[in-house]
Design an enzyme around this catalytic site. Sequence first.
Site, short mmCIF file in Angstrom:
data_model
loop_
_atom_site.label_atom_id
_atom_site.label_comp_id
_atom_site.label_asym_id
_atom_site.label_seq_id
_atom_site.Cartn_x
_atom_site.Cartn_y
_atom_site.Cartn_z
N GLY A 24 0.78 -1.23 0.00
CA GLY A 24 0.00 0.00 0.00
C GLY A 24 0.81 1.28 0.00
N SER A 25 2.07 1.23 -0.50
CA SER A 25 2.85 2.48 -0.46
C SER A 25 2.33 3.49 -1.48
CB SER A 25 4.34 2.20 -0.68
OG SER A 25 4.59 1.80 -2.00
N ARG A 39 -13.48 -14.21 -12.12
CA ARG A 39 -13.25 -12.80 -12.45
C ARG A 39 -14.55 -12.00 -12.55
NH1 ARG A 39 -9.49 -11.51 -17.46
NH2 ARG A 39 -8.10 -12.65 -16.10
N ARG A 51 -5.64 -8.31 -8.95
CA ARG A 51 -6.67 -9.02 -9.70
C ARG A 51 -6.95 -8.24 -10.98
NH1 ARG A 51 -9.55 -13.84 -7.91
NH2 ARG A 51 -11.06 -13.08 -9.41
N LEU A 100 -9.48 -6.82 -13.65
CA LEU A 100 -10.90 -6.45 -13.62
C LEU A 100 -11.63 -7.04 -14.82
CD1 LEU A 100 -10.66 -2.66 -12.68
CD2 LEU A 100 -10.59 -4.65 -11.17
N ASN A 107 -4.20 2.91 -13.26
CA ASN A 107 -3.29 1.91 -12.70
C ASN A 107 -1.86 2.45 -12.74
OD1 ASN A 107 -2.46 -0.66 -11.70
ND2 ASN A 107 -1.82 -1.25 -13.77
N HIS A 137 2.08 1.08 -13.07
CA HIS A 137 2.83 -0.12 -13.46
C HIS A 137 4.33 0.20 -13.44
CE1 HIS A 137 3.48 -4.01 -15.28
NE2 HIS A 137 4.35 -3.43 -16.09
N ASP A 161 -2.46 -3.94 -18.68
CA ASP A 161 -1.41 -2.90 -18.76
C ASP A 161 -1.38 -2.24 -20.14
OD1 ASP A 161 -0.69 -3.63 -16.16
OD2 ASP A 161 0.76 -5.12 -16.85
N GLU A 209 7.16 6.26 -8.67
CA GLU A 209 5.74 5.89 -8.64
C GLU A 209 5.00 6.82 -7.68
OE1 GLU A 209 4.79 1.75 -8.07
OE2 GLU A 209 6.67 1.10 -8.95
C1 GRF Z 1 4.03 -1.18 -7.30
O1 GRF Z 1 5.32 -1.47 -7.75
C2 GRF Z 1 3.11 -0.92 -8.46
O2 GRF Z 1 3.74 -0.32 -9.55
C3 GRF Z 1 2.66 -2.31 -8.84
O3 GRF Z 1 2.52 -2.98 -7.61
C4 GRF Z 1 3.38 -2.40 -6.63
C5 GRF Z 1 2.50 -2.00 -5.49
O4 GRF Z 1 3.23 -1.51 -4.40
N1 GRF Z 1 1.44 -2.25 -9.61
P1 GRF Z 1 2.46 -0.80 -3.21
O5 GRF Z 1 1.47 -1.82 -2.64
O6 GRF Z 1 1.77 0.41 -3.72
O7 GRF Z 1 3.52 -0.47 -2.20
#
Ligand code: GRF
Length: 205
Positions: free
Chosen positions: A12-13, A64, A90, A92, A106, A108, A144, A173
């Site tokens: 959850g960062s 799904r 998951r 969607l 999203n 990535h 993606d 990110e």
């Molecule tokens: C991140 O690297 C994100 O790009 C990918 O999953 C990871 C999630 O990390 N989709 P966090 O749970 O947000 O820390």
Amino acid sequence: MKNVGILISGRGSNFRALSDAVEDGRIPARITLVLSNRASAAGLELARERNYPTVCIPSKGVGRDAYSRLLASELKAARADLVCLAGFMRILGPELVKRYPLRILNIHPSLLPAFTGLHAQRQALEWGARVTGCTVHFVDEELDHGPIILQHPVPVEEGDTEESLSARILLHEHQIYPEALKLLCQDRVRVEGRRVRILPGGAQT
Ligand code: GRF
């Protein structure tokens, strides 16, 4: 003010980065739902600490489409205008994606369209890429794949491991995801085919 639902599966960062930006007023939004498909997700604990409405719907053994229907009803109850996938593991279903056209985001950990799917940072290392990075994109029915909102490059360094590279990408990110959500909430994003145009900030910023 947009209502935002955030979907997580783990650490959850990115959720934390989005939440920080909402709480300090950088993003004109309200987080009306934090949903996890795993009860053990550390991000859920953080969401509870921050007093967001939280829901855990375990996805194990649920197909799904059935799972997407459960998500849809939670998002509806939360009156979500936008949905942020933040490490949500998951895929969607198409019905859910159609219900929120250009309203699901999203993050990535690669420069899409390179290295889709799992372990994008490891894929970049194994490929011998000199530069990788991260991408915030709209979610469409392919993995993606949707239109790209923001990207940030990260050079691969001599001696990088999956962990060291992932950690450097993650810092970016945490910058570009809140920035992209802010642009959406300020109604500064226009999509023309696959291309995304960002309108200048002006008075709204
Ligand atoms: C991140 O690297 C994100 O790009 C990918 O999953 C990871 C999630 O990390 N989709 P966090 O749970 O947000 O820390």
